[in-house]
Design a protein around this motif. Sequence first.
Motif, PDB file in Angstrom:
ATOM      1  N   THR A  45     -27.186 -55.113  60.988  1.00 43.48           N
ATOM      2  CA  THR A  45     -28.443 -54.501  61.409  1.00 43.48           C
ATOM      3  C   THR A  45     -28.205 -53.273  62.265  1.00 43.48           C
ATOM      4  O   THR A  45     -28.906 -52.269  62.146  1.00 43.48           O
ATOM      5  N   ARG A  46     -27.195 -53.333  63.118  1.00 37.68           N
ATOM      6  CA  ARG A  46     -26.870 -52.168  63.936  1.00 37.68           C
ATOM      7  C   ARG A  46     -26.357 -51.026  63.061  1.00 37.68           C
ATOM      8  O   ARG A  46     -26.747 -49.865  63.245  1.00 37.68           O
ATOM      9  N   ARG A  47     -25.469 -51.344  62.114  1.00 35.65           N
ATOM     10  CA  ARG A  47     -24.903 -50.308  61.253  1.00 35.65           C
ATOM     11  C   ARG A  47     -25.970 -49.631  60.395  1.00 35.65           C
ATOM     12  O   ARG A  47     -25.963 -48.412  60.227  1.00 35.65           O
ATOM     13  N   LEU A  48     -26.884 -50.431  59.856  1.00 39.25           N
ATOM     14  CA  LEU A  48     -27.825 -49.917  58.872  1.00 39.25           C
ATOM     15  C   LEU A  48     -29.146 -49.428  59.458  1.00 39.25           C
ATOM     16  O   LEU A  48     -29.835 -48.631  58.818  1.00 39.25           O
ATOM     17  N   VAL A  49     -29.492 -49.921  60.656  1.00 44.50           N
ATOM     18  CA  VAL A  49     -30.848 -49.650  61.137  1.00 44.50           C
ATOM     19  C   VAL A  49     -30.910 -49.201  62.599  1.00 44.50           C
ATOM     20  O   VAL A  49     -31.256 -48.066  62.899  1.00 44.50           O
ATOM     21  N   THR A  50     -30.575 -50.104  63.497  1.00 45.71           N
ATOM     22  CA  THR A  50     -31.013 -49.926  64.882  1.00 45.71           C
ATOM     23  C   THR A  50     -30.233 -48.868  65.658  1.00 45.71           C
ATOM     24  O   THR A  50     -30.803 -48.212  66.532  1.00 45.71           O
ATOM     25  N   ASN A  51     -28.936 -48.707  65.366  1.00 38.65           N
ATOM     26  CA  ASN A  51     -28.189 -47.663  66.073  1.00 38.65           C
ATOM     27  C   ASN A  51     -28.783 -46.284  65.799  1.00 38.65           C
ATOM     28  O   ASN A  51     -29.067 -45.502  66.720  1.00 38.65           O
ATOM     29  N   GLU A  52     -28.971 -45.981  64.529  1.00 42.88           N
ATOM     30  CA  GLU A  52     -29.512 -44.670  64.172  1.00 42.88           C
ATOM     31  C   GLU A  52     -30.952 -44.524  64.646  1.00 42.88           C
ATOM     32  O   GLU A  52     -31.385 -43.424  65.030  1.00 42.88           O
ATOM     33  N   ALA A  53     -31.700 -45.622  64.661  1.00 44.99           N
ATOM     34  CA  ALA A  53     -33.092 -45.559  65.101  1.00 44.99           C
ATOM     35  C   ALA A  53     -33.198 -45.091  66.548  1.00 44.99           C
ATOM     36  O   ALA A  53     -34.021 -44.229  66.879  1.00 44.99           O
ATOM     37  N   VAL A  54     -32.368 -45.657  67.426  1.00 46.20           N
ATOM     38  CA  VAL A  54     -32.474 -45.272  68.831  1.00 46.20           C
ATOM     39  C   VAL A  54     -31.914 -43.871  69.058  1.00 46.20           C
ATOM     40  O   VAL A  54     -32.436 -43.100  69.875  1.00 46.20           O
ATOM     41  N   ILE A  55     -30.874 -43.498  68.322  1.00 44.93           N
ATOM     42  CA  ILE A  55     -30.345 -42.131  68.441  1.00 44.93           C
ATOM     43  C   ILE A  55     -31.418 -41.116  68.063  1.00 44.93           C
ATOM     44  O   ILE A  55     -31.649 -40.125  68.779  1.00 44.93           O
ATOM     45  N   GLN A  56     -32.089 -41.346  66.943  1.00 47.05           N
ATOM     46  CA  GLN A  56     -33.114 -40.413  66.493  1.00 47.05           C
ATOM     47  C   GLN A  56     -34.316 -40.400  67.431  1.00 47.05           C
ATOM     48  O   GLN A  56     -34.942 -39.345  67.636  1.00 47.05           O
ATOM     49  N   ALA A  57     -34.644 -41.556  68.010  1.00 50.14           N
ATOM     50  CA  ALA A  57     -35.758 -41.605  68.958  1.00 50.14           C
ATOM     51  C   ALA A  57     -35.457 -40.759  70.186  1.00 50.14           C
ATOM     52  O   ALA A  57     -36.325 -40.021  70.683  1.00 50.14           O
ATOM     53  N   VAL A  58     -34.235 -40.845  70.690  1.00 53.25           N
ATOM     54  CA  VAL A  58     -33.862 -40.042  71.850  1.00 53.25           C
ATOM     55  C   VAL A  58     -33.806 -38.560  71.478  1.00 53.25           C
ATOM     56  O   VAL A  58     -34.317 -37.697  72.204  1.00 53.25           O
ATOM     57  N   ARG A  59     -33.192 -38.238  70.364  1.00 54.56           N
ATOM     58  CA  ARG A  59     -33.141 -36.845  69.919  1.00 54.56           C
ATOM     59  C   ARG A  59     -34.538 -36.243  69.784  1.00 54.56           C
ATOM     60  O   ARG A  59     -34.763 -35.074  70.099  1.00 54.56           O
ATOM     61  N   GLY A  60     -35.480 -37.062  69.335  1.00 53.05           N
ATOM     62  CA  GLY A  60     -36.826 -36.569  69.092  1.00 53.05           C
ATOM     63  C   GLY A  60     -37.577 -36.143  70.331  1.00 53.05           C
ATOM     64  O   GLY A  60     -38.547 -35.374  70.236  1.00 53.05           O
ATOM     65  N   ILE A  61     -37.151 -36.624  71.504  1.00 50.81           N
ATOM     66  CA  ILE A  61     -37.821 -36.223  72.748  1.00 50.81           C
ATOM     67  C   ILE A  61     -37.059 -35.108  73.457  1.00 50.81           C
ATOM     68  O   ILE A  61     -37.433 -34.702  74.552  1.00 50.81           O
ATOM     69  N   THR A  62     -35.990 -34.620  72.838  1.00 47.45           N
ATOM     70  CA  THR A  62     -35.182 -33.470  73.286  1.00 47.45           C
ATOM     71  C   THR A  62     -34.846 -33.490  74.778  1.00 47.45           C
ATOM     72  O   THR A  62     -35.144 -32.534  75.496  1.00 47.45           O
ATOM     73  N   PRO A  63     -34.218 -34.544  75.266  1.00 48.67           N
ATOM     74  CA  PRO A  63     -33.842 -34.575  76.679  1.00 48.67           C
ATOM     75  C   PRO A  63     -32.524 -33.835  76.917  1.00 48.67           C
ATOM     76  O   PRO A  63     -31.694 -33.721  76.013  1.00 48.67           O
TER      77      PRO A  63
END
Length: 251
Positions: A45-63
Motif C-alpha cells: 500500500t505504501r509503494r503503490l498508494v500512500t507514499n506518493e499521495a502524501v508527497i503530492q499533497a505536500v507539493r501541492g501546497i508549495t511549502p
Amino acid sequence: MCLQELTLPLGSYRNMYTNEANILASWQHNAHFWVDVLDKGELETRRLVTNEAVIQAVRGITPAMVLDAGCGEGWLCRALQQQGIQTVGVDGVAELIQQARLKGPGHFEVMSFEEMLERHPWPQALFDAVVFNFCLYGKELTQHLLQQALQWVHPGGKLVLQTLHPYFITQHPGEKYIDGWRTEQWAGLNRPFTHPYQWYYRTFSSWLKLVQQAGWQIVEVQEPVHPLSGKPASLLLIARSKDGRHHIAKG
C-alpha cells in the motif's frame, strides 16, 4: 465537544495520556524490524498508494519549510528534499532518528509528541506546513497535538494529515464502525514483531470534526485508492490555519 485548553504546567503531559507510553514502547522495541520492512519495500500500500499521495499533497501546497512530526526513519523528509523543500523531522524513537540521520541529509531530532507539547520547539523558525503521516495513534494526545500544531506554522500555514482509511474497519467481522480503542498486533508483517499496543480508531466524520475543532479549516479531503483492490487506502486531509493568532477552543 470542545478540546481541552493547553494550560498544564511543564512536565504534566507525560502521565495524562491513555496508552501513549505503551505505543511508544512498542515502536521502540520494533524499530529495527520496521526499518527493515521499509528498506525492502514490503508494504504494498505504501509503494503503490500512500507514499506518493502524501508527497503530492505536500507539493501541492508549495511549502518552503515543512515539519514532519513522527517522521520515523525520515523517508518523507528525504523525498521532499529531492523536491527542493526544506524539512525538519522529529520522532520519539531514537533508533528511527539515528537511521534518518544515516540515510541522508536533513535536520532530525529525537522528540516525543508529549515533549513537543511541553515547549515551542522552534520559536524562531515557524513552518509553512506540518505533516502527520500515519503517526497519530492516541486519543487526547492527538487532539492536543493538532491544537498545538497551529503554533508551529506561519499565518495561513497548512496541515497535511494522512491516516488509515476508516473504511478498513468494516472489513473485519465483529468490528463496529464507532470510535474506540483497538489493538495493533503488527499482523501481516514478516518479522518477529512484539509488544502489541492499543491505538484509538476514529470514523470518517470524527476525523473531520477533530481537525476542525482543533482550529484548522479543512480545504481538501482525499481518499487515495489502491489501484488493484479499488478500495480506499487512506484518508488524507489538508487544512489551513484560520488566522495569525490561533484560537484554542474553550469548553
